[in-house]
Design a protein around this motif. Structure first.
Motif, PDB file in Angstrom:
ATOM      1  N   UNK A 294      -1.952  13.493  -1.606  1.00  9.33           N
ATOM      2  CA  UNK A 294      -2.934  14.570  -1.550  1.00  9.33           C
ATOM      3  C   UNK A 294      -4.027  14.320  -2.578  1.00  9.33           C
ATOM      4  N   UNK A 295      -5.233  14.749  -2.244  1.00 11.39           N
ATOM      5  CA  UNK A 295      -6.341  14.573  -3.159  1.00 11.39           C
ATOM      6  C   UNK A 295      -7.365  13.595  -2.611  1.00 11.39           C
ATOM      7  N   UNK A 296      -8.271  13.172  -3.486  1.00 15.07           N
ATOM      8  CA  UNK A 296      -9.345  12.246  -3.112  1.00 15.07           C
ATOM      9  C   UNK A 296      -8.795  10.823  -3.167  1.00 15.07           C
ATOM     10  N   UNK A 297      -8.867  10.120  -2.045  1.00  8.99           N
ATOM     11  CA  UNK A 297      -8.242   8.798  -1.948  1.00  8.99           C
ATOM     12  C   UNK A 297      -8.754   7.824  -3.005  1.00  8.99           C
ATOM     13  N   UNK A 298     -10.065   7.763  -3.189  1.00  9.46           N
ATOM     14  CA  UNK A 298     -10.621   6.825  -4.161  1.00  9.46           C
ATOM     15  C   UNK A 298     -10.152   7.101  -5.575  1.00  9.46           C
ATOM     16  N   UNK A 299     -10.098   8.366  -5.941  1.00 13.92           N
ATOM     17  CA  UNK A 299      -9.634   8.726  -7.282  1.00 13.92           C
ATOM     18  C   UNK A 299      -8.145   8.442  -7.427  1.00 13.92           C
ATOM     19  N   UNK A 300      -7.383   8.706  -6.371  1.00 12.84           N
ATOM     20  CA  UNK A 300      -5.954   8.381  -6.403  1.00 12.84           C
ATOM     21  C   UNK A 300      -5.745   6.887  -6.627  1.00 12.84           C
ATOM     22  N   UNK A 301      -6.568   6.072  -5.965  1.00 13.93           N
ATOM     23  CA  UNK A 301      -6.459   4.619  -6.112  1.00 13.93           C
ATOM     24  C   UNK A 301      -6.659   4.208  -7.563  1.00 13.93           C
TER      25      UNK A 301
ATOM     26  N   UNK B 291     -14.843   0.916   3.025  1.00 12.63           N
ATOM     27  CA  UNK B 291     -14.510  -0.421   3.527  1.00 12.63           C
ATOM     28  C   UNK B 291     -13.186  -0.430   4.262  1.00 12.63           C
ATOM     29  N   UNK B 292     -12.163   0.159   3.657  1.00 10.87           N
ATOM     30  CA  UNK B 292     -10.838   0.164   4.271  1.00 10.87           C
ATOM     31  C   UNK B 292     -10.756   1.111   5.457  1.00 10.87           C
ATOM     32  N   UNK B 293     -11.709   2.008   5.564  1.00 10.60           N
ATOM     33  CA  UNK B 293     -11.681   2.986   6.665  1.00 10.60           C
ATOM     34  C   UNK B 293     -12.345   2.455   7.928  1.00 10.60           C
TER      35      UNK B 293
ATOM     36  N   UNK C  96      -1.847  -2.311  -0.768  1.00  9.85           N
ATOM     37  CA  UNK C  96      -0.675  -1.429  -0.832  1.00  9.85           C
ATOM     38  C   UNK C  96      -0.962  -0.184  -1.666  1.00  9.85           C
ATOM     39  N   UNK C  97      -1.678  -0.358  -2.779  1.00  4.37           N
ATOM     40  CA  UNK C  97      -2.026   0.789  -3.612  1.00  4.37           C
ATOM     41  C   UNK C  97      -2.999   1.712  -2.887  1.00  4.37           C
ATOM     42  N   UNK C  98      -3.920   1.118  -2.134  1.00  8.71           N
ATOM     43  CA  UNK C  98      -4.860   1.947  -1.370  1.00  8.71           C
ATOM     44  C   UNK C  98      -4.112   2.798  -0.345  1.00  8.71           C
ATOM     45  N   UNK C  99      -3.180   2.196   0.363  1.00  3.01           N
ATOM     46  CA  UNK C  99      -2.424   2.935   1.379  1.00  3.01           C
ATOM     47  C   UNK C  99      -1.594   4.046   0.737  1.00  3.01           C
TER      48      UNK C  99
ATOM     49  N   UNK D 189     -10.791  -5.473  -8.029  1.00  2.00           N
ATOM     50  CA  UNK D 189      -9.653  -6.392  -8.086  1.00  2.00           C
ATOM     51  C   UNK D 189      -9.749  -7.310  -9.297  1.00  2.00           C
ATOM     52  N   UNK D 190     -10.958  -7.773  -9.614  1.00  2.00           N
ATOM     53  CA  UNK D 190     -11.144  -8.635 -10.778  1.00  2.00           C
ATOM     54  C   UNK D 190     -10.891  -7.863 -12.072  1.00  2.00           C
ATOM     55  N   UNK D 191     -11.386  -6.645 -12.139  1.00  3.55           N
ATOM     56  CA  UNK D 191     -11.203  -5.844 -13.349  1.00  3.55           C
ATOM     57  C   UNK D 191      -9.727  -5.653 -13.657  1.00  3.55           C
TER      58      UNK D 191
END
Length: 216
Positions: free
Chosen positions: A95-102, A213-215, A86-89, A74-76
């Motif tokens: 489709x794809x890897x959630x972390x990479x999508x974020x 964390x969000x999971x 909202x972006x995480x959701x 968030x700081x970066x």
């Protein structure tokens, strides 16, 4: 038939959200990484903030490590919890890897693209440039830093602002290129070619910790 994109000019009446405006050096020392660009603070004060930075610290819990990674991201990118969530959701639904999508969605923010293209020396400056209406997306003024770019979008300094020395100096000093962006430095104009691959994003973020964390 593809849905028409909203009129970007209509966003100008929306007030920007408040965000962290405190001393960046304290954040850099806390995470022990130059989150906001080159900094000598870690050379002068390599210890965390606090009295002498020598207080004994307990081993961080799994939750603390995950939370810290989210806060670092968030700081970066300079965004607050609501936008980040909202972006995480959105990333989780894609489709794809959630972390990479974020991370791809974070990179697709207009203020980040302005920074990557060299039109702003920092993300904070890029955010200000967007807020002040200096930036066009597909020939329309967009003054919302969180505006999500799509592949093929053209980002440019508006004609009335091209005479400002700020942009020419920033572009002259910026020589880093990114695989997912094209830049015409002379025209102060760039293109968001596509969402970046994870290997192309240089930030040191362990996105899987954020997903965990969000999971919970």
């Amino acid at each position: 038939m593809a849905a028409a994109r909203p009129n970007a000019g209509a966003f100008k009446t929306i007030a920007p959200m408040a965000r962290y405006r405190g001393p960046k050096q304290k954040i850099v020392r806390r995470f022990k990484e130059p989150l906001f660009g080159p900094s000598k603070v870690l050379e002068r004060k390599p210890h965390p903030p606090g009295q002498h930075g020598k207080s004994r610290r307990r081993r961080e819990s799994e939750y603390a490590v995950q939370l810290k990674e989210k806060q670092k991201a968030k700081h970066i990118y300079g965004i607050l919890e609501r936008q980040f969530r909202n972006l995480f959701e959105k990333a989780a639904r894609k489709k794809g890897v959630t972390g990479e999508n974020l991370l791809r969605f974070l990179e697709a923010r207009l203020d980040n693209a302005v920074f990557r293209l060299g039109l702003g020396v920092t993300r904070r400056q890029a955010r200000q440039v967007v807020n002040h209406g200096h930036i066009l997306v597909n020939d329309q003024v967009v003054s919302i830093p969180s505006y999500q770019l799509r592949p093929g979008d053209i980002v440019a300094v508006r004609p009335k602002s091209r005479r400002l020395l700020l942009f020419h100096e920033n572009v002259r000093r910026s020589r880093r290129n990114y695989a997912w962006l094209e830049m015409d430095r002379k025209a102060l104009r760039g293109k968001f070619v596509d969402y970046p691959g994870r290997a192309d994003i240089p930030e040191n973020i362990k996105e899987q910790l954020i997903v965990e964390l969000y999971s919970k």
